[in-house]
Design an enzyme around this catalytic site. Structure first.
Site, PDB file in Angstrom:
ATOM      1  N   SER A 183       0.827  -1.207   0.000  1.00  0.00           N
ATOM      2  CA  SER A 183       0.000   0.000   0.000  1.00  0.00           C
ATOM      3  C   SER A 183       0.866   1.264   0.000  1.00  0.00           C
ATOM      4  O   SER A 183       1.766   1.401  -0.824  1.00  0.00           O
ATOM      5  CB  SER A 183      -0.956  -0.039   1.197  1.00  0.00           C
ATOM      6  OG  SER A 183      -1.920   0.982   1.110  1.00  0.00           O
ATOM      7  N   ASP A 390      -8.838  -3.457  -5.681  1.00  0.00           N
ATOM      8  CA  ASP A 390      -8.764  -4.312  -4.492  1.00  0.00           C
ATOM      9  C   ASP A 390      -9.727  -3.877  -3.383  1.00  0.00           C
ATOM     10  O   ASP A 390      -9.594  -4.290  -2.236  1.00  0.00           O
ATOM     11  CB  ASP A 390      -7.333  -4.360  -3.949  1.00  0.00           C
ATOM     12  CG  ASP A 390      -6.798  -2.990  -3.513  1.00  0.00           C
ATOM     13  OD1 ASP A 390      -7.614  -2.087  -3.254  1.00  0.00           O
ATOM     14  OD2 ASP A 390      -5.572  -2.836  -3.417  1.00  0.00           O
ATOM     15  N   HIS A 415      -7.604  -5.362  -0.333  1.00  0.00           N
ATOM     16  CA  HIS A 415      -6.420  -4.529  -0.151  1.00  0.00           C
ATOM     17  C   HIS A 415      -5.472  -5.037   0.932  1.00  0.00           C
ATOM     18  O   HIS A 415      -4.268  -5.177   0.698  1.00  0.00           O
ATOM     19  CB  HIS A 415      -6.862  -3.100   0.175  1.00  0.00           C
ATOM     20  CG  HIS A 415      -5.718  -2.130   0.257  1.00  0.00           C
ATOM     21  ND1 HIS A 415      -4.953  -1.786  -0.831  1.00  0.00           N
ATOM     22  CD2 HIS A 415      -5.199  -1.443   1.312  1.00  0.00           C
ATOM     23  CE1 HIS A 415      -4.028  -0.920  -0.463  1.00  0.00           C
ATOM     24  NE2 HIS A 415      -4.149  -0.705   0.820  1.00  0.00           N
TER      25      HIS A 415
END
Length: 538
Positions: A183, A390, A415
Site C-alpha cells: 500500500s 482491491d 487490499h
C-alpha cells in the site's frame, strides 16, 4: 494384541510431540534478506511522556480506552516549517517499537487481542509463511515500521529508512536486500528511491510493491476527507478508533493528502466528486443540479465543507479546516514521485489487486434528498461509482507505477487481505528464489504446467503410416474460480480433425485429436491429448 498396539500408538504420539518441541525451524542461509514495509495504519505506535519519561504505552492499536488515548496522544497539527505532524500534547513523543528487528511493529497490530485477532493481522501470515521457506528473523527477515501520520518523504523518515537498509545489509553478511512494500509503503519506498537513488542502488536487489496507490485512491480518500474512515469494516471496527476521531487525525496528516488522486494522470475515467444541490433560478424557483468536480475542482468543496471543522482539546477549541499548507507539501511529494527511476542494478516488480468493486467517484445527496449546505456533507452517506481494484486502490492506479518493471501481476484480492493470499505467496517465493526453483511456474499468469506423460508411436499397415501421440498435463492453480469446470461435473471432451490433400503430390494426411479436460481436484486440472495421424502414399 490390541493393548500392545494402543501402547505403541501412544508412545509414537508422545515421541512426535517431543520431536515437535525440540525441532528447530528450517533456515536457508543462502537466501537474500527481505525487508517488509507496511502501509498507512500498518505499524504499532507507542506514546511516551517526554517530561516524566514514563513507560511507553501503545496508542495504535488497543482496546481499553482506545478512543481516549488516540485523541489525547495522536491528534496532531502540521508544522509547515518542518513538514512534520506533531501531537497536540507537547509532552507526547510517538515511537515505533524496534523489537524483533522491526517485525513486531508490523506483525500483529494488537498483540493483546484474543477475539477477532485476524482483523489486527498485518504482515503476520506472510511472516509465518516466509519462515517456513527458510527466512530467519534478524538474519534474512526484517521489518520497517514508521509513524504513518507523516509525509512519505519526511527527512526524518528517509534517514531512518537509510539506516535500516544499512543495518539489514550488515546483519545479513553484505547481501543486497529484497524490499516488499504494501500500500502506501510503496510511496515511501519510491520517495526514497527518488531522493536517495545512490543508497537505494547500493543496498537493494529487488523491490516488490503490493497494492500500491501509485496514482492515488480517489474514492477512498475523497470520502475520508469528508466522512473519516474505518480501519476495518463490519463488527470488528468496534475494536478500533471511532470514525470521527480518525477523521480529525487524518485532516492533519500529509500522508493522506499524498494519497489523493493525481490530477494530471491520464485516467480512463476521471474520478469525480458529485453533489446533488438545490439552487434557486433567476425566478427564485428551486432547481436540482448535479455538480461534478474533477480532482483539482474538489479542493474548493473540501475547503468549504471543512471550513468550520474543529476539535476540543484540553478545553480549547482548535480549528481543523482542510489544510492548504499540507496540500502544497503533498503536491511537491507527487513531483518527486513522478521523477523516480529504478536504478539499473535494481529489479522492480508490481503486484496489484483486482476483481473487487473499488470506489472511484463519490456522490453525495440525491434527487430526493439534495445537499443544501456543503458543511453538512459529513452527515451524508457517500455513494460510490466503482471500478476494478482491491476494494481500496483502483487497479488502474496500482498498475501505473511509472517505472521500468520486470513484471506486473494482477491478483484477485482485498487490499489488506492480499498479504495473506496464497497466490501472492507463490509469486513471492518464485521471485525471492526461496526453496527449490520451479521451472514450470509462470508468476504472471500464476499457474504451473507439469508434463506428466508423453508417448509417441509409429507403425505401418497396408501402405498406411500411423503416428500416435499421447500427452498429459497437470495445470496447478490455487484459484478455483478461474476454472469453469467444477469438481462435481463430468470431464469435457473436445475433438478436432485436420486433413491435407497434398496439392497434386502423392502425400495425403489426416489427423484426429481428442482433448479431455478432467474436473478440478485439489487445485489441479488434469488434461489429456490423444492424437492419431494417418498418412498414405498413393
Amino acid at each position: 494384541m490390541a493393548v500392545l498396539l494402543e501402547d505403541i500408538l501412544q508412545s509414537v504420539e508422545l515421541w512426535l510431540k517431543l520431536i515437535k518441541k525440540e525441532s528447530q525451524p528450517y533456515v536457508d542461509s543462502n537466501l537474500d534478506p527481505v525487508l517488509l514495509v507496511p502501509g498507512i495504519a500498518g505499524s504499532i505506535l507507542k506514546a511516551m511522556d517526554t517530561d516524566n519519561c514514563k513507560r511507553d504505552e501503545r496508542v495504535w492499536v488497543r482496546i481499553l480506552r482506545a478512543d481516549y488515548k488516540f485523541r489525547t496522544k495522536l491528534w496532531s497539527r502540521f508544522d509547515p516549517s518542518t513538514g512534520k505532524t506533531v501531537s497536540l500534547d507537547p509532552k507526547t513523543s510517538i515511537l515505533v517499537p524496534e523489537d524483533r528487528y522491526g517485525l513486531y511493529a508490523i506483525d500483529v497490530l494488537d498483540p493483546d487481542l484474543v477475539i477477532g485477532r485476524d482483523c489486527v493481522y498485518y504482515f503476520h501470515d506472510m511472516i509465518v509463511e516466509m519462515i517456513k521457506w527458510g527466512f530467519q528473523e534478524g538474519k534474512t527477515l526484517f521489518g520497517f515500521g514508521y509513524d504513518f501520520r507523516q509525509s512519505n518523504r519526511l527527512p526524518e523518515t528517509m534517514e531512518c529508512f537509510a539506516t535500516k537498509l544499512e543495518s539489514v545489509y550488515i546483519a545479513s553478511g553484505g547481501k543486497k536486500i529484497n524490499i516488499i512494500s504494501h500500500s502506501m509503503g510503496g510511496l515511501l519506498v519510491k520517495c526514497f528511491m527518488s531522493l536517495h537513488s545512490d543508497i537505494f542502488e547500493k543496498y537493494v536487489k529487488n523491490w516488490i510493491a503490493i497494492a500500491a496507490p501509485f496514482r492515488g485512491a480517489p474514492g477512498y480518500i475523497t470520502s475520508t476527507f469528508l466522512n473519516g474512515m474505518s480501519f476495518v469494516e463490519g463488527w470488528e471496527q468496534n475494536f478500533f478508533i471511532s470514525k470521527w476521531s480518525m477523521h480529525q487525525l487524518l485532516i492533519e496528516c500529509p500522508s493522506i493528502y499524498e494519497l489523493m488522486a493525481c490530477p494530471h494522470f491520464n485516467w480512463q475515467h476521471i474520478p469525480l466528486l458529485e453533489i446533488w444541490r438545490e439552487k434557486k433560478d433567476i425566478d427564485d424557483n428551486p432547481q436540482l443540479i448535479l455538480e461534478s468536480y474533477p480532482p483539482e475542482g474538489s479542493i474548493k468543496v473540501f475547503k468549504d465543507a471543512l471550513s468550520s471543522n474543529k476539535v476540543n482539546y484540553d478545553g480549547v477549541d482548535i480549528p481543523l479546516p482542510f489544510n492548504l499548507e499540507i496540500l502544497k507539501w503533498a503536491n511537491e511529494t507527487k513531483e518527486i514521485l513522478s521523477s523516480a527511476k529504478v536504478p539499473s542494478q535494481v529489479k522492480f516488480y508490481n503486484i496489484y489487486g483486482i476483481n473487487l468493486e473499488t470506489p472511484h467517484s463519490v456522490c453525495y445527496g440525491s434527487e430526493e434528498e439534495p445537499v443544501t449546505d456543503v458543511q453538512e456533507l459529513k452527515f451524508f452517506q457517500p455513494k460510490y461509482v466503482c471500478v476494478d481494484g482491491d476494494g481500496t486502490v483502483p487497479a488502474e492506479s496500482a498498475k501505473a507505477d511509472g517505472l521500468n518493471a520486470e513484471a506486473r501481476v494482477g491478483v484477485p484480492g482485498e487490499h489488506r487481505g492480499i498479504l495473506s493470499d496464497h497466490h501472492v505467496f507463490r509469486i513471492l517465493k518464485h521471485w525471492l528464489k526461496a526453496g527449490d526453483p520451479d521451472p514450470y511456474y509462470n508468476p504472471v499468469n500464476d499457474y504451473v504446467i507439469l508434463p506428466t506423460a508423453f508417448e509417441v508411436g509409429t507403425h505401418k499397415e497396408n501402405a498406411l503410416q500411423f503416428t500416435s501421440l499421447k500427452e498429459e498435463w497437470e495445470i496447478i492453480s490455487g484459484d478455483q474460480d478461474d476454472h469453469y469446470i467444477m469438481a462435481d461435473k463430468k470431464p469435457v471432451v473436445s475433438s478436432i480433425s485436420v486433413s491435407h490433400a497434398g496439392g497434386g503430390k502423392s502425400l495425403q494426411e489426416e489427423t484426429y485429436a481428442t482433448l479431455i479436460v478432467h474436473s478440478q481436484n485439489e487445485g489441479k486440472q488434469h488434461i489429456q491429448l490423444n492424437a492419431i495421424s494417418v498418412s498414405v502414399d498413393s
